[in-house]
Structure formats: C-alpha cells, structure tokens
Design an enzyme around this catalytic site. Structure first.
Site, PDB file in Angstrom:
ATOM      1  N   GLY A 132       0.819  -1.206   0.000  1.00  0.00           N
ATOM      2  CA  GLY A 132       0.000   0.000   0.000  1.00  0.00           C
ATOM      3  C   GLY A 132       0.853   1.256   0.000  1.00  0.00           C
ATOM      4  N   GLN A 133       0.193   2.400   0.138  1.00  0.00           N
ATOM      5  CA  GLN A 133       0.924   3.677   0.089  1.00  0.00           C
ATOM      6  C   GLN A 133       1.954   3.787   1.214  1.00  0.00           C
ATOM      7  OE1 GLN A 133      -1.078   7.365  -1.463  1.00  0.00           O
ATOM      8  NE2 GLN A 133      -2.807   6.470  -0.386  1.00  0.00           N
ATOM      9  N   LYS A 158     -12.542   1.216  11.941  1.00  0.00           N
ATOM     10  CA  LYS A 158     -11.199   1.648  12.346  1.00  0.00           C
ATOM     11  C   LYS A 158     -11.161   1.944  13.847  1.00  0.00           C
ATOM     12  CE  LYS A 158      -7.934   2.271  10.273  1.00  0.00           C
ATOM     13  NZ  LYS A 158      -6.793   1.330  10.054  1.00  0.00           N
ATOM     14  N   ASP A 173      -1.932 -13.545   5.608  1.00  0.00           N
ATOM     15  CA  ASP A 173      -3.334 -13.142   5.738  1.00  0.00           C
ATOM     16  C   ASP A 173      -3.556 -12.740   7.192  1.00  0.00           C
ATOM     17  OD1 ASP A 173      -6.044 -12.821   5.924  1.00  0.00           O
ATOM     18  OD2 ASP A 173      -6.564 -14.865   5.328  1.00  0.00           O
ATOM     19  N   THR A 209      -7.148   6.575  11.710  1.00  0.00           N
ATOM     20  CA  THR A 209      -7.649   7.588  10.791  1.00  0.00           C
ATOM     21  C   THR A 209      -8.401   8.725  11.472  1.00  0.00           C
ATOM     22  OG1 THR A 209      -9.211   7.900   8.946  1.00  0.00           O
ATOM     23  CG2 THR A 209      -9.717   6.151  10.486  1.00  0.00           C
ATOM     24  N   ASP A 210      -8.477   9.855  10.783  1.00  0.00           N
ATOM     25  CA  ASP A 210      -9.290  10.992  11.212  1.00  0.00           C
ATOM     26  C   ASP A 210     -10.783  10.666  11.171  1.00  0.00           C
ATOM     27  OD1 ASP A 210      -8.813  10.900   8.347  1.00  0.00           O
ATOM     28  OD2 ASP A 210      -9.962  12.750   8.185  1.00  0.00           O
ATOM     29  N   TRP A 241      -5.901  12.041   5.013  1.00  0.00           N
ATOM     30  CA  TRP A 241      -5.696  12.532   3.635  1.00  0.00           C
ATOM     31  C   TRP A 241      -4.348  12.075   3.052  1.00  0.00           C
ATOM     32  CZ3 TRP A 241      -7.905  18.056   2.431  1.00  0.00           C
ATOM     33  CH2 TRP A 241      -9.195  18.184   2.988  1.00  0.00           C
ATOM     34  N   TYR A 247     -16.482   2.760   7.610  1.00  0.00           N
ATOM     35  CA  TYR A 247     -15.011   2.833   7.643  1.00  0.00           C
ATOM     36  C   TYR A 247     -14.537   3.351   8.999  1.00  0.00           C
ATOM     37  CZ  TYR A 247     -10.285   4.549   6.788  1.00  0.00           C
ATOM     38  OH  TYR A 247      -8.940   4.813   6.894  1.00  0.00           O
ATOM     39  N   THR A 251      -9.612   0.642   3.037  1.00  0.00           N
ATOM     40  CA  THR A 251      -9.682   2.106   3.005  1.00  0.00           C
ATOM     41  C   THR A 251     -10.681   2.663   1.997  1.00  0.00           C
ATOM     42  OG1 THR A 251      -7.826   2.177   1.448  1.00  0.00           O
ATOM     43  CG2 THR A 251      -7.297   2.401   3.798  1.00  0.00           C
TER      44      THR A 251
END
Length: 288
Positions: free
Chosen positions: A11-12, A130, A37, A102-103, A151, A126, A63
């Site tokens: 991922g990123q 999370k 996994d 996450t926000d 973001w 989401y 995500t």
C-alpha cells in the site's frame, strides 16, 4: 538487531516503509496478503513467533470508504479483526504494535484541531471499523502505539493527488469540494516518523495514541488548485463546490484537522507543511 514486521507492504504507507527499510541495519519482514493473511489469527501468531518479531507496523486496512458502506463485513475483518489478531500476537510474543488509524474516527463537527483525548464519533462503516480496531488493540494487553492520520497520498497506489494530476491534464473544467477541510499528508512523511521512532528505539514507555498529519490546513479544493498549479495544468479551470453537489454513500467529516502537539513533543519530530511535501512528491513522480 530488531526484527520488524510490516503488514500492508504494497500500500501507500507500506511502500514508503519498504523504501526506508532498505537502508536500515535492522531486519524488516515485508508482507501483504499474498505472504500473510492478517485475518488469520493462527498465521499471524506463527509468523511473529517464527520471525521473532520485536515491532509490528500494521499498514494494512480496508480504506475504500464508499465500498465499506456496502461491504461492512470485509471492512470489519480487515480494520478490526486483523488489528486484534496482530495485537494479540504482539501480546503473546512481547512485541510492540504500531497501528495506523484515521481521522474518520471523528465526526468532523469540531472547529479546532482534534486532540487524542477528544471524543470519537465516526460517521460511517469505515470510521466505525477503524475505531473498533483501535479499541481491540487497546484491550489486547499488548504494547502499542496508534497513529491516526488523514488525507494520505504518495507516488504509490491510487490517491487524490494522482487523480487530480490526471483530471486537470484531461479536462477544461473540474468541480472540487471546498467544505471539507483537513490536511493533505504525504505518506513518506508518516513513514519517516514511524521509521525514526523505531530505529531510534524511542517507542518503549511511550505507548498510546498519537495524531500525525502534515502541517497546515486546506480544503480539497485548495489542494486541487495547488496540485494543478504546481504541475502546470493551467488549462483546467477548478471550481469550488459543496459536498451536497456530489452525494455519496459514506458521510465524510467536514473538519478533520489533527492536533500534532503530542507526537511532536514526545518524539521531537519536525513535520513539514503539506505544500512543501506535495511539491516533493510531485518531483518524485516526475523522476521515478
């Protein structure tokens, strides 16, 4: 020498960690779903025992905010159950878990940057899954550091920056929402912060929740305008619009600026302004 497990390595954020891990004297184990996994509790525990993992960094997540509304079961598996599996394995082996959140755990009704102590109130699947992941990690008894971010973009994968680069090159006009405000965050900046905390052995005794995003504040419209300008895509006129003009299945927080005071003071981290990091990322995309 530390043994460090990275999940979601394709991922990123995982890709940025992979780049940094390549120059580390420590031993990094990079996994994505093909190698491990993380929804399989036994496989997670076996891997952490076999590799003698000291630190696990969970970069994996479901995500797709829109799709999560229709596929809550998968989102729950990846965002909550998988986090719980990693946390329980960390507790069993004595490892420390770095978990990325996450926000979206906030409802976006605030007018001041969110601190780690502010009440959570997610708007959709989401954010709920999370937050459930955070709670599962905290309840596991493992040593953990949770980093909420917002973001994210990078030269890897699909993200807003790359989408805007493409659309502003193709179109003469584009509408982008101006009533959602937050902070564009270069995944490389978050990866470097995690890397420096791990490599500097600064995590022991500093467990808890932290907020990390780049400095500054912008709307999606502001971000799009800056991207187009920096890329020289002056032929595309970008117009501000309201969220209501683009109905979506998932509600988004209108305001999701994170207060970074805690992470900066605890780890003496200098965080760049989002515009500076955006220009750096654009340069990387051009050169890679």
């Amino acid at each position: 020498m530390l043994n460090i497990l990275i999940t979601g390595a394709n991922g990123q954020l995982g890709s940025e960690m992979r780049r940094l891990g390549a120059v580390s004297p420590h031993h990094y184990v990079f996994t994505d779903v093909a190698e491990l996994d993380i929804t399989d509790a036994d496989a997670v525990l076996e891997t952490m025992r076999r590799e003698r993992i000291d630190v696990a960094v969970n970069c994996a997540a479901y995500t797709n905010v829109e799709r999560a509304e229709e596929d809550a079961a998968t989102a729950e598996q990846l965002n909550c159950r998988a986090a719980e599996n990693l946390a329980r394995a960390a507790a069993a082996t004595g490892a420390t878990l770095f978990h990325i959140s996450t926000d979206y755990v906030f409802d976006g009704q605030a007018h001041l940057p969110y601190t780690e102590e502010d009440a959570t109130s997610p708007l959709g699947v989401y954010g709920r899954t999370k937050l459930a992941g955070e709670q599962a990690v905290a309840a596991s008894g493992c040593k953990y550091l949770i980093f909420r971010t917002a973001w994210l973009y990078s030269q890897f994968g699909n993200n807003f920056l790359k989408t805007m680069l493409r659309l502003t090159a193709e179109r003469e006009e584009l509408k982008v929402v101006f009533d959602q405000v937050g902070t564009p965050t270069y995944a490389g900046d978050l990866a470097l912060a995690l890397f420096s905390i791990i490599e500097g052995d600064r995590y022991a005794g500093n467990e808890g929740i932290y907020h990390f995003s780049d400095e500054g504040v912008a709307s999606w419209y502001d971000f799009a305008v800056e991207i187009a300008s920096a890329a020289g895509h002056d032929g595309c006129r970008i117009l501000p619009c309201r969220t209501a003009e683009f109905p979506t299945k998932a509600a988004r927080p209108a305001y999701s600026v994170l207060d970074k005071s805690k992470v900066k003071s605890m780890f003496a981290i200098e965080i760049p302004h989002w515009r500076e990091s955006m220009l750096y990322c654009l340069q990387k995309l051009e050169n890679d």
